[in-house]
Design an enzyme around this catalytic site. Sequence first.
Site, PDB file in Angstrom:
ATOM      1  N   GLU A  14      -6.357   2.008  -3.520  1.00  0.00           N
ATOM      2  CA  GLU A  14      -4.927   1.873  -3.917  1.00  0.00           C
ATOM      3  C   GLU A  14      -4.158   0.330  -3.961  1.00  0.00           C
ATOM      4  OE1 GLU A  14      -2.951   5.222  -1.165  1.00  0.00           O
ATOM      5  OE2 GLU A  14      -1.853   3.383  -0.608  1.00  0.00           O
TER       6      GLU A  14
ATOM      7  N   LEU B  93     -14.512   5.770  -5.163  1.00  0.00           N
ATOM      8  CA  LEU B  93     -13.230   4.800  -4.495  1.00  0.00           C
ATOM      9  C   LEU B  93     -12.745   3.983  -5.383  1.00  0.00           C
ATOM     10  CD1 LEU B  93     -11.083   6.229  -2.655  1.00  0.00           C
ATOM     11  CD2 LEU B  93     -11.687   4.255  -0.997  1.00  0.00           C
TER      12      LEU B  93
ATOM     13  N   HIS C  70     -11.511  12.477   0.885  1.00  0.00           N
ATOM     14  CA  HIS C  70     -11.576  11.425   1.346  1.00  0.00           C
ATOM     15  C   HIS C  70     -11.548  10.775   2.775  1.00  0.00           C
ATOM     16  CE1 HIS C  70     -11.103   6.057   1.395  1.00  0.00           C
ATOM     17  NE2 HIS C  70      -9.966   6.839   1.802  1.00  0.00           N
TER      18      HIS C  70
ATOM     19  N   ARG D 175      -0.837   9.478  -0.784  1.00  0.00           N
ATOM     20  CA  ARG D 175      -1.639   9.741  -1.279  1.00  0.00           C
ATOM     21  C   ARG D 175      -1.548  11.588  -1.862  1.00  0.00           C
ATOM     22  NH1 ARG D 175      -5.875   6.965   1.764  1.00  0.00           N
ATOM     23  NH2 ARG D 175      -6.117   4.388   1.049  1.00  0.00           N
TER      24      ARG D 175
ATOM     25  N   HIS E 188      -7.853  11.341  -2.547  1.00  0.00           N
ATOM     26  CA  HIS E 188      -7.284   9.903  -2.347  1.00  0.00           C
ATOM     27  C   HIS E 188      -7.468  10.225  -4.767  1.00  0.00           C
ATOM     28  CE1 HIS E 188      -6.989   5.773  -3.918  1.00  0.00           C
ATOM     29  NE2 HIS E 188      -7.189   5.282  -2.132  1.00  0.00           N
TER      30      HIS E 188
ATOM     31  N   PHE F 161       1.283  -1.024  -0.075  1.00  0.00           N
ATOM     32  CA  PHE F 161       0.136  -0.147  -0.005  1.00  0.00           C
ATOM     33  C   PHE F 161       0.482   1.352  -0.111  1.00  0.00           C
ATOM     34  CE2 PHE F 161      -5.021   0.686   0.545  1.00  0.00           C
ATOM     35  CZ  PHE F 161      -5.182  -0.161   0.738  1.00  0.00           C
TER      36      PHE F 161
ATOM     37  N   ARG G 164      -2.751  10.674   6.020  1.00  0.00           N
ATOM     38  CA  ARG G 164      -2.812   9.763   6.468  1.00  0.00           C
ATOM     39  C   ARG G 164      -2.005   8.714   4.934  1.00  0.00           C
ATOM     40  NH1 ARG G 164      -6.287   5.478   5.647  1.00  0.00           N
ATOM     41  NH2 ARG G 164      -8.376   6.959   4.283  1.00  0.00           N
TER      42      ARG G 164
ATOM     43  N   GLN H 295      -7.396  14.519   3.227  1.00  0.00           N
ATOM     44  CA  GLN H 295      -6.801  14.163   2.062  1.00  0.00           C
ATOM     45  C   GLN H 295      -7.439  13.950   0.672  1.00  0.00           C
ATOM     46  OE1 GLN H 295      -6.168   9.464   2.656  1.00  0.00           O
ATOM     47  NE2 GLN H 295      -4.855  10.269   2.980  1.00  0.00           N
TER      48      GLN H 295
HETATM   49  C1  LIG Z   1     -14.590   4.547   0.226  1.00  0.00           C
HETATM   50  C2  LIG Z   1     -13.724   3.888   1.242  1.00  0.00           C
HETATM   51  C3  LIG Z   1     -12.751   3.106   1.631  1.00  0.00           C
HETATM   52  C4  LIG Z   1     -11.920   3.324   2.695  1.00  0.00           C
HETATM   53  N1  LIG Z   1     -10.831   2.096   2.313  1.00  0.00           N
HETATM   54  C5  LIG Z   1     -10.065   2.708   3.266  1.00  0.00           C
HETATM   55  C6  LIG Z   1      -9.176   1.520   3.585  1.00  0.00           C
HETATM   56  O1  LIG Z   1      -9.104  -0.254   2.632  1.00  0.00           O
HETATM   57  N2  LIG Z   1      -8.949   1.259   4.573  1.00  0.00           N
HETATM   58  C7  LIG Z   1      -8.031   2.011   6.004  1.00  0.00           C
HETATM   59  O2  LIG Z   1      -7.151   1.547   6.774  1.00  0.00           O
HETATM   60  N3  LIG Z   1      -9.299   3.039   5.566  1.00  0.00           N
HETATM   61  C8  LIG Z   1     -10.134   3.106   4.687  1.00  0.00           C
HETATM   62  N4  LIG Z   1     -11.194   3.771   4.547  1.00  0.00           N
HETATM   63  C9  LIG Z   1     -11.552   5.425   5.711  1.00  0.00           C
HETATM   64  C10 LIG Z   1     -11.670   4.606   7.024  1.00  0.00           C
HETATM   65  O3  LIG Z   1     -12.441   3.644   6.245  1.00  0.00           O
HETATM   66  C11 LIG Z   1     -12.613   4.739   7.482  1.00  0.00           C
HETATM   67  O4  LIG Z   1     -12.286   6.531   8.044  1.00  0.00           O
HETATM   68  C12 LIG Z   1     -12.998   4.302   9.191  1.00  0.00           C
HETATM   69  O5  LIG Z   1     -13.707   3.301   8.551  1.00  0.00           O
HETATM   70  C13 LIG Z   1     -14.113   5.203   9.695  1.00  0.00           C
HETATM   71  O6  LIG Z   1     -14.229   4.605  10.698  1.00  0.00           O
HETATM   72  P1  LIG Z   1     -15.353   5.619  12.149  1.00  0.00           P
HETATM   73  O7  LIG Z   1     -15.497   4.113  13.278  1.00  0.00           O
HETATM   74  O8  LIG Z   1     -14.896   6.556  12.261  1.00  0.00           O
HETATM   75  O9  LIG Z   1     -16.802   6.003  11.384  1.00  0.00           O
HETATM   76  P2  LIG Z   1     -17.576   5.794  10.723  1.00  0.00           P
HETATM   77  O10 LIG Z   1     -17.781   4.145  10.046  1.00  0.00           O
HETATM   78  O11 LIG Z   1     -17.851   6.586   9.394  1.00  0.00           O
HETATM   79  O12 LIG Z   1     -18.750   5.434  11.450  1.00  0.00           O
HETATM   80  C14 LIG Z   1     -19.437   6.518  11.892  1.00  0.00           C
HETATM   81  C15 LIG Z   1     -20.545   6.648  12.912  1.00  0.00           C
HETATM   82  O13 LIG Z   1     -21.467   7.544  13.473  1.00  0.00           O
HETATM   83  C16 LIG Z   1     -22.393   7.988  13.702  1.00  0.00           C
HETATM   84  N5  LIG Z   1     -22.979   8.997  13.255  1.00  0.00           N
HETATM   85  C17 LIG Z   1     -23.019  10.308  12.860  1.00  0.00           C
HETATM   86  N6  LIG Z   1     -23.311  11.509  12.877  1.00  0.00           N
HETATM   87  C18 LIG Z   1     -24.152  11.399  14.427  1.00  0.00           C
HETATM   88  C19 LIG Z   1     -25.109  11.904  14.603  1.00  0.00           C
HETATM   89  N7  LIG Z   1     -25.434  12.827  14.090  1.00  0.00           N
HETATM   90  N8  LIG Z   1     -25.248  10.861  15.358  1.00  0.00           N
HETATM   91  C20 LIG Z   1     -25.307   9.719  15.901  1.00  0.00           C
HETATM   92  N9  LIG Z   1     -24.908   8.618  14.767  1.00  0.00           N
HETATM   93  C21 LIG Z   1     -24.052   9.811  14.265  1.00  0.00           C
HETATM   94  C22 LIG Z   1     -22.754   6.572  12.098  1.00  0.00           C
HETATM   95  O14 LIG Z   1     -24.385   6.402  12.311  1.00  0.00           O
HETATM   96  C23 LIG Z   1     -22.037   6.064  11.767  1.00  0.00           C
HETATM   97  O15 LIG Z   1     -22.508   4.876  12.458  1.00  0.00           O
HETATM   98  C24 LIG Z   1     -11.914   4.694   4.033  1.00  0.00           C
HETATM   99  C25 LIG Z   1     -13.339   5.000   3.148  1.00  0.00           C
HETATM  100  C26 LIG Z   1     -13.932   5.034   2.548  1.00  0.00           C
HETATM  101  C27 LIG Z   1     -14.431   7.089   2.898  1.00  0.00           C
END
Ligand SMILES: Cc1cc2nc3c(=O)[nH]c(=O)nc-3n(C[C@H](O)[C@H](O)[C@H](O)COP(=O)(O)OP(=O)(O)OC[C@H]3O[C@@H](n4cnc5c(N)ncnc54)[C@H](O)[C@@H]3O)c2cc1C
Length: 578
Positions: A252, A249, A350, A283, A239, A117, A392, A237
């Site tokens: 990578e 997306l 991203h 990135r 991507h 990666f 990142r 960031q």
């Molecule tokens: C398409 C894509 C591919 C990716 N691929 C990778 C990868 O391969 N490897 C990697 O390391 N990272 C990757 N990333 C980044 C990574 O997935 C995210 O940064 C990470 O999953 C975020 O996790 P989180 O738990 O912080 O938030 P999220 O998984 O976004 O969860 C947020 C939560 O907050 C809740 N929420 C939000 N606002 C409120 C509110 N007002 N009230 C109540 N609940 C709320 C939502 O319901 C949700 O459950 C990718 C991101 C994307 C978009």
Amino acid sequence: MVQYHDYDAVIVGAGGAGLRAALEAGKRVKTAVVSKLYPTRSHTGAAQGGMCAALANVEEDSWEWHAFDTVKGSDFLADQDAVDVMCKEAVTSVLDLERMGLPFNRTSEGKIDQRRFGGHTRNHGEAAVKRACYAADRTGHMILQTLFQQCNKEGVEFYNEFFVMDLVMVDGACAGIVAYEIATGELHVFRSKSVLFATGGYGKIYKITSNAHTLTGDGPGVVYRNGLPLEDMEFFQFHPTGLYRLGILLSEAARGEGGILRNSDGERFMERYAPTIKDLAPRDMVSRAEFFEIKEGRGAGPQQDYLLLDLTEVDPEVVEKKLPDITEFARTYLDVDPVKEGVPIVPTAHYAMGGIPTTIEAEVRRNHTGDTVDGFYAAGECACVSVHGANRLGTNSLLDIVVFGRRGGLAMAEYASTHKQLEVPEDAHVESESWIMELLEGDKREPSHAIRTELQDVMWDKVSVSRDEEGLGHALKTIDTLKARFADAHVKDQSKIFNTELVEHMELGYLLDMAEALTVSARARTESRGGHYREDHQLREDDHWLKHSFITRNEEGDTELGYMDVTLGRYEPVERKY
Ligand SMILES: Cc1cc2nc3c(=O)[nH]c(=O)nc-3n(C[C@H](O)[C@H](O)[C@H](O)COP(=O)(O)OP(=O)(O)OC[C@H]3O[C@@H](n4cnc5c(N)ncnc54)[C@H](O)[C@@H]3O)c2cc1C
């Protein structure tokens, strides 16, 4: 009628960070997860490529090399104590998930397989290393499902489709949250000894983004409105491989498996920008290289406005088996078959490096001088710990959410076990209630969707891969006008049941907050570092700017900036070469 609930630990957000925290807290104290989405719909489920850890299953590796890459990738803005914690704990974090049943891809010997990666190297930059553990291109989906099952097993309680609107603060400490139940329009007050925010990113401030519709910065927005700071907001960031025009997306991992980026002449242009690791440079560098290729007339297509991701030299079986989802995306959305031809791509918004400032125990910082807020924690993409600094590395976010989600869950459970519930005032929900009533009953003029589109356009045009004083000033003026229009905007649907127009309206308010905090912080930083590239200040300036920005909004509604030193360690800042 407002409803009350009592818990020791309340976690807002059911993505990877929230669920990992809930699992830890849930084993120890009475725990609830409050989420605006059903847990498995969280954006973590969209993560494709992998989660890194120096397991050394396929090639020689060490957590210290991983830490070096993370710091260098961050353009030296990451806090090195936090990076050490993350890279050391990476190995046990992956093994924990394996034990919980996560179906990682395997080597022929049955070990967890690993792939390359961007920015991950052997021995301090010698060559790309295989460090990303993965489950095809559905790694995040598997993490989310695995953690959700475990939380259910531990008896964690879930409040799904509850939208958190406010914190309950008592004498500067956190005593709970206020949430709006989307199905009924009722308000709920959760009294809790400890609260952790894990609300994810806010890519929806931009027109072209890989982020899901719901990534609107609600958590950081609530924090900002409560007068608490946000850290390093200028670093967002882009991507390098979003599908042309759509931003969806293409992981990578496509380049990790051998994909190559080409311009209109068919040239592998990354050889000029990063001679050692080429297409697998971090990135920020690749997105900027794409920006220059297009600007200098070497973009492909009739309008010369995209580049090509070429997978035709990769074994078609590898493409189909290890990258099934993204191959399907290209076929479905652009009618392009990656096995036979180059896929049109552009940079896509991203990942938010900035967010709610925390310590390595996930405690929320009250200011840039080191104080923390009692009972309040944050983890995952909404937080800034800071392990990613100004940029990142791929696969470090799934790692971050699991490592700091776990630490946050432990810390909040420990806090809840040793502290009493603070008394929550009876009117804790009143501000939220009056705001909603006014919106639904008031006779206001403009519907809010036009404001959202205009915001996304100006952020994309003026505050994305490349920035300058003039553009940032223009964006700020526009954001101010949009804020005024928002204050006077209206929600047409007056029903209480599943009023999604109201929910989107609330989200727009947070998008405006995020855009303001990001743009003000970006305008102040007169240097280029990581994801923040200023055409009018192209050099990194460590003498002035090796520091984290902290932005707050005071009671008059004005923004204020403060700065905190970066925690250095083994690695002194040097010029980044790849
Ligand atoms: C398409 C894509 C591919 C990716 N691929 C990778 C990868 O391969 N490897 C990697 O390391 N990272 C990757 N990333 C980044 C990574 O997935 C995210 O940064 C990470 O999953 C975020 O996790 P989180 O738990 O912080 O938030 P999220 O998984 O976004 O969860 C947020 C939560 O907050 C809740 N929420 C939000 N606002 C409120 C509110 N007002 N009230 C109540 N609940 C709320 C939502 O319901 C949700 O459950 C990718 C991101 C994307 C978009």
